[in-house]
Design a protein around this motif. Structure first.
Motif, PDB file in Angstrom:
ATOM      1  N   VAL A   1      49.210  22.522 -39.838  1.00  0.00           N
ATOM      2  CA  VAL A   1      48.418  23.728 -40.041  1.00  0.00           C
ATOM      3  C   VAL A   1      48.060  24.333 -38.694  1.00  0.00           C
ATOM      4  O   VAL A   1      48.105  23.666 -37.663  1.00  0.00           O
ATOM      5  N   ARG A   2      47.704  25.592 -38.723  1.00  0.00           N
ATOM      6  CA  ARG A   2      47.210  26.239 -37.505  1.00  0.00           C
ATOM      7  C   ARG A   2      45.788  25.747 -37.289  1.00  0.00           C
ATOM      8  O   ARG A   2      44.976  25.789 -38.184  1.00  0.00           O
TER       9      ARG A   2
ATOM     10  N   ARG B   1      55.799  24.016 -44.420  1.00  0.00           N
ATOM     11  CA  ARG B   1      54.804  24.420 -45.416  1.00  0.00           C
ATOM     12  C   ARG B   1      54.715  23.444 -46.583  1.00  0.00           C
ATOM     13  O   ARG B   1      53.645  23.170 -47.092  1.00  0.00           O
TER      14      ARG B   1
ATOM     15  N   LEU C   1      55.244  26.877 -38.948  1.00  0.00           N
ATOM     16  CA  LEU C   1      54.376  26.669 -40.107  1.00  0.00           C
ATOM     17  C   LEU C   1      55.144  26.854 -41.414  1.00  0.00           C
ATOM     18  O   LEU C   1      54.932  26.109 -42.374  1.00  0.00           O
TER      19      LEU C   1
ATOM     20  N   GLN D   1      48.269  19.909 -46.622  1.00  0.00           N
ATOM     21  CA  GLN D   1      49.338  20.267 -45.701  1.00  0.00           C
ATOM     22  C   GLN D   1      49.225  19.431 -44.434  1.00  0.00           C
ATOM     23  O   GLN D   1      48.126  19.208 -43.927  1.00  0.00           O
TER      24      GLN D   1
END
Length: 80
Positions: free
Chosen positions: A56-57, A45, A41, A53
């Motif tokens: 992403v998680r 970034r 991540l 973004q």
């Protein structure tokens, strides 16, 4: 030809030391996966598309297990 190189692992007994080793291995595995994800991540970034973004998680997959010499170790990420 019925010759197979698959070796079946014995089921370990349920002693306290074995459970302690499993819990430690589970924690180490979880920490390693989390560290790898954090690094990924961070690496991406600044990648953005339309101001958002790109990496992403995004939630969790169903729980899985990893087979080790101690037996199956859960990769549960909750509560650790």
């Amino acid at each position: 030809m019925s010759d197979s190189s698959v070796i079946e692992l014995n089921t370990p007994s349920g002693d306290i030391l074995n459970e302690l080793l499993k819990a430690g291995a589970q924690k180490l595995l979880m920490n390693a996966v989390e560290a790898e994800l954090a690094e990924l991540l961070e690496q991406f970034r600044s990648e953005r598309v339309d101001g958002k973004q790109t990496i992403v998680r995004n939630g969790y997959l169903p729980e899985r297990s990893t087979q080790t010499g101690l037996g199956d170790i859960s990769q549960n990420t909750e509560g650790a």
